[in-house]
Design a protein around this motif. Structure first.
Motif, PDB file in Angstrom:
ATOM      1  N   PHE A   1      -1.441  14.420   3.245  1.00 54.16           N
ATOM      2  CA  PHE A   1      -1.702  12.813   2.697  1.00 54.16           C
ATOM      3  C   PHE A   1      -0.931  11.847   2.632  1.00 54.16           C
ATOM      4  O   PHE A   1      -0.720  12.069   1.555  1.00 54.16           O
ATOM      5  CB  PHE A   1      -3.138  12.388   2.090  1.00 54.16           C
ATOM      6  N   HIS A   2      -0.453  11.279   3.691  1.00 54.97           N
ATOM      7  CA  HIS A   2       0.270  10.068   2.859  1.00 54.97           C
ATOM      8  C   HIS A   2      -0.010   8.873   3.380  1.00 54.97           C
ATOM      9  O   HIS A   2       0.325   7.730   3.597  1.00 54.97           O
ATOM     10  CB  HIS A   2       1.452  10.513   3.577  1.00 54.97           C
ATOM     11  N   GLY A   3      -1.506   8.771   4.211  1.00 59.91           N
ATOM     12  CA  GLY A   3      -2.146   7.700   4.853  1.00 59.91           C
ATOM     13  C   GLY A   3      -1.971   7.262   5.365  1.00 59.91           C
ATOM     14  O   GLY A   3      -3.001   8.609   6.067  1.00 59.91           O
TER      15      GLY A   3
ATOM     16  N   ILE B   1       5.068   4.990   2.033  1.00 59.10           N
ATOM     17  CA  ILE B   1       6.222   5.875   3.243  1.00 59.10           C
ATOM     18  C   ILE B   1       6.920   5.645   4.366  1.00 59.10           C
ATOM     19  O   ILE B   1       7.586   5.953   4.764  1.00 59.10           O
ATOM     20  CB  ILE B   1       4.282   7.228   3.184  1.00 59.10           C
TER      21      ILE B   1
ATOM     22  N   ASP C   1       6.202  12.360  -2.727  1.00 56.66           N
ATOM     23  CA  ASP C   1       4.727  11.045  -2.400  1.00 56.66           C
ATOM     24  C   ASP C   1       4.380  10.925  -4.105  1.00 56.66           C
ATOM     25  O   ASP C   1       3.690  12.256  -3.982  1.00 56.66           O
ATOM     26  CB  ASP C   1       4.205  11.306  -1.764  1.00 56.66           C
TER      27      ASP C   1
ATOM     28  N   GLU D   1       3.924  15.788  -1.018  1.00 60.15           N
ATOM     29  CA  GLU D   1       3.171  15.595  -2.222  1.00 60.15           C
ATOM     30  C   GLU D   1       3.434  16.339  -3.093  1.00 60.15           C
ATOM     31  O   GLU D   1       3.336  17.893  -3.280  1.00 60.15           O
ATOM     32  CB  GLU D   1       2.476  15.752  -1.943  1.00 60.15           C
TER      33      GLU D   1
ATOM     34  N   VAL E   1       2.599   8.779  -4.703  1.00 55.66           N
ATOM     35  CA  VAL E   1       1.463   7.423  -4.775  1.00 55.66           C
ATOM     36  C   VAL E   1      -0.142   8.110  -5.579  1.00 55.66           C
ATOM     37  O   VAL E   1      -0.237   7.089  -6.488  1.00 55.66           O
ATOM     38  CB  VAL E   1       1.498   7.126  -3.838  1.00 55.66           C
ATOM     39  N   GLN E   2      -0.177   9.663  -5.418  1.00 56.59           N
ATOM     40  CA  GLN E   2      -1.295   9.618  -6.177  1.00 56.59           C
ATOM     41  C   GLN E   2      -1.204  10.410  -7.940  1.00 56.59           C
ATOM     42  O   GLN E   2      -1.842   9.882  -8.531  1.00 56.59           O
ATOM     43  CB  GLN E   2      -2.675  10.412  -5.106  1.00 56.59           C
TER      44      GLN E   2
ATOM     45  N   LYS F   1      -0.970   2.888  -5.924  1.00 58.13           N
ATOM     46  CA  LYS F   1      -1.903   3.511  -6.468  1.00 58.13           C
ATOM     47  C   LYS F   1      -1.908   2.335  -7.483  1.00 58.13           C
ATOM     48  O   LYS F   1      -2.331   1.435  -7.902  1.00 58.13           O
ATOM     49  CB  LYS F   1      -2.689   4.351  -6.601  1.00 58.13           C
TER      50      LYS F   1
ATOM     51  N   THR G   1       0.411  -0.939   0.141  1.00 63.29           N
ATOM     52  CA  THR G   1      -0.229  -0.484   0.096  1.00 63.29           C
ATOM     53  C   THR G   1       0.953   1.290  -0.296  1.00 63.29           C
ATOM     54  O   THR G   1       2.369   1.161   0.445  1.00 63.29           O
ATOM     55  CB  THR G   1      -0.721   0.273   1.442  1.00 63.29           C
ATOM     56  N   GLY G   2       0.028   2.490  -0.060  1.00 62.14           N
ATOM     57  CA  GLY G   2       0.771   4.104  -0.297  1.00 62.14           C
ATOM     58  C   GLY G   2       1.877   3.963   1.356  1.00 62.14           C
ATOM     59  O   GLY G   2       2.551   4.367   1.550  1.00 62.14           O
ATOM     60  N   ALA G   3       1.221   3.497   1.887  1.00 60.55           N
ATOM     61  CA  ALA G   3       1.006   4.267   3.086  1.00 60.55           C
ATOM     62  C   ALA G   3       2.548   3.265   3.256  1.00 60.55           C
ATOM     63  O   ALA G   3       3.148   3.524   4.852  1.00 60.55           O
ATOM     64  CB  ALA G   3      -0.307   3.775   4.408  1.00 60.55           C
TER      65      ALA G   3
HETATM   66  N1  PLP Z   1       0.305   8.850  -0.787  1.00 56.87           N
HETATM   67  C1  PLP Z   1      -0.939   9.615  -1.686  1.00 56.87           C
HETATM   68  C2  PLP Z   1      -0.388  10.783  -2.021  1.00 56.87           C
HETATM   69  C3  PLP Z   1      -2.142   9.061  -1.405  1.00 56.87           C
HETATM   70  O1  PLP Z   1      -2.469  10.194  -1.928  1.00 56.87           O
HETATM   71  C4  PLP Z   1      -2.304   7.869  -0.341  1.00 56.87           C
HETATM   72  C5  PLP Z   1      -3.410   7.727  -0.628  1.00 56.87           C
HETATM   73  O2  PLP Z   1      -4.838   8.086  -1.578  1.00 56.87           O
HETATM   74  C6  PLP Z   1      -1.391   7.529   0.464  1.00 56.87           C
HETATM   75  C7  PLP Z   1       0.062   7.877  -0.040  1.00 56.87           C
HETATM   76  C8  PLP Z   1      -1.131   6.265   1.435  1.00 56.87           C
HETATM   77  O3  PLP Z   1      -1.686   5.427  -0.396  1.00 56.87           O
HETATM   78  P1  PLP Z   1      -2.818   3.601   0.232  1.00 56.87           P
HETATM   79  O4  PLP Z   1      -4.135   3.996   0.802  1.00 56.87           O
HETATM   80  O5  PLP Z   1      -2.626   3.186  -0.628  1.00 56.87           O
HETATM   81  O6  PLP Z   1      -2.207   3.526   1.786  1.00 56.87           O
END
Ligand code: PLP
Length: 403
Positions: free
Chosen positions: A142-144, A111, A227, A194, A229-230, A256, A106-108
């Motif tokens: 927002f990183h998780g 991170i 970051d 981000e 992720v998105q 993602k 996962t993204g979290a």
């Molecule tokens: N980093 C960013 C920029 C995100 O938008 C998100 C989720 O929306 C995450 C990290 C966390 O990802 P995850 O929901 O897969 O843990």
């Protein structure tokens, strides 16, 4: 297609924890940019699972690879190697122009991995005294959702009732390079950012901000962690949102869309100078780097490697943002975006973003509110141009009625 009043599904979620409040629609099928409910009502997906579905629902190339891998080998754990993880890592490293890839799920998790890598790098390479490392983060981030990650959040809803939090983070205003310069001290190991804040409402920083961060990180011997992720993997019309300022960070955090909308797959990508410090036993994941996810991820990377997806997102994105500006812009308080990614704020005092999304649902368009008055849009990058036009028309109609 003609908009009709869509029925609100009766979803039996009695046994489900209520940590989400989904829109009242119960999906049973997805294809490209479209999803449908059991009664056959079709909806245009303009959220794409927060950009996890950049390639749409069930992209045929990705589904074919997943089917093949399901018939071959799905999970080994990292106790053994498998034939998919190495090629995936090489392909992703090449896409990122970096040396090493550390796959997670996962993204979290990715991170968290980047935070650990940066801290260890700080102690080993920068000589930061034991347990003194700090990382600069931003308001609105927002990183998780892990406890360490929410500890650096400025969102009371994300934090309330979950303390105590992990120390070692310094938060400054997003877009303010001089605040970053003031926050960096001898113990700062990284700036985590981000390039466009997604959850905050697709907030694009001032031009030059990412370049300024690069300059500050280089001059102070600090890692710049992106970051993406998105924002990454084509969403903004470039492979990475950092590319818009021609900036190469030290660490990419990806997730993602890397899993092709089929499996969870995330990764930290950096040079050996950073990632080689995570030695056996210091970090890991049972599912990270599983062959099923790596096979899909490698195909995702192959699809991005030609640049066509990014070019399409850039071309459609320009039109998307122009059309939104012209037809939705006059009825909302503000509108912004980059590529196929946009958000608008409803006027103060108007009904909420949630109510707006429920109205959109009746016109067979799926979108998502954030922070009360904001509505977010992220259609799949493979969306048909006419469908995109149709979606914007529905949003404009609702916005006109709203004003
Ligand atoms: N980093 C960013 C920029 C995100 O938008 C998100 C989720 O929306 C995450 C990290 C966390 O990802 P995850 O929901 O897969 O843990």
């Amino acid at each position: 297609m003609t908009p009709t009043a869509a029925p609100i599904a009766d979803v039996d979620d009695r046994a489900l924890a209520h940590n989400y409040e989904p829109l009242p629609v119960n999906l049973v099928h997805g294809d490209g940019a479209w999803v449908r409910t059991e009664d056959g009502t079709a909806y245009l997906d303009m959220l794409s699972a927060y950009s996890a579905l950049n390639f749409g629902h069930r992209h045929p190339r990705l589904v074919a690879v997943a089917h093949h891998q399901l018939d071959t080998l799905t999970l080994t754990s990292r106790a053994y190697s498998n034939d998919q993880i190495g090629p995936f890592a090489r392909a992703l490293a090449e896409l990122c122009d970096m040396e090493r890839v550390l796959p997670m799920n996962t993204g979290a998790e990715a991170i968290e991995t980047a935070i650990k890598a940066a801290r260890r790098w700080g102690y080993v390479r920068k000589g930061v005294p034991h347990d003194r490392a700090n990382i600069v983060v931003f308001d609105g981030n927002f990183h998780g959702r892990t406890t360490t990650i929410i500890g650096m959040s400025s969102d009371p809803e994300a934090r309330e009732g979950f303390g105590p939090f992990t120390p070692g983070f310094v938060r400054v205003p997003f877009g303010d390079a001089s605040a970053v310069a003031a926050a960096i001290d001898d113990d700062t190991v990284a700036v985590l950012v981000e390039p466009i804040q997604g959850e905050a409402g697709v907030v694009v920083p001032p031009d030059g901000f990412l370049r300024a961060l690069r300059g500050l990180c280089t001059s102070t011997g600090t890692l710049l962690i992106a970051d993406e992720v998105q924002s990454g993997l084509g969403r903004t019309g470039r492979t990475f949102a950092f590319d818009h300022e021609e900036v190469r960070p030290d660490v990419y955090v990806l997730g993602k869309a890397l899993g092709g909308g089929i499996v969870p797959l995330s990764a930290v990508v950096a040079d050996g100078d950073v990632l080689d410090l995570l030695t056996p036993g210091s970090h890991g994941s049972t599912f990270g780097g599983n062959p099923l996810a790596c096979a899909v991820g490698r195909e995702v990377v192959a699809m991005l490697a030609t640049g066509e997806v990014q070019e399409r997102a850039a071309r459609l994105g320009t039109k998307f943002l122009d059309d939104l500006d012209a037809t939705v812009g006059p009825h909302v308080a503000s509108l912004r975006g980059r590529g196929l990614w946009a958000a608008f704020d409803l006027p103060a005092g108007a009904p909420s973003g949630r109510a707006f999304c429920e109205r959109l649902l009746t016109r067979q368009v799926l979108a998502k509110d954030t922070h009360g008055q904001t509505v977010r849009l992220a259609p799949p990058l493979v969306i048909d141009e006419r469908d995109l036009d149709w979606g914007v028309e529905q949003i404009a109609t609702v916005a006109r009625d709203w004003a």
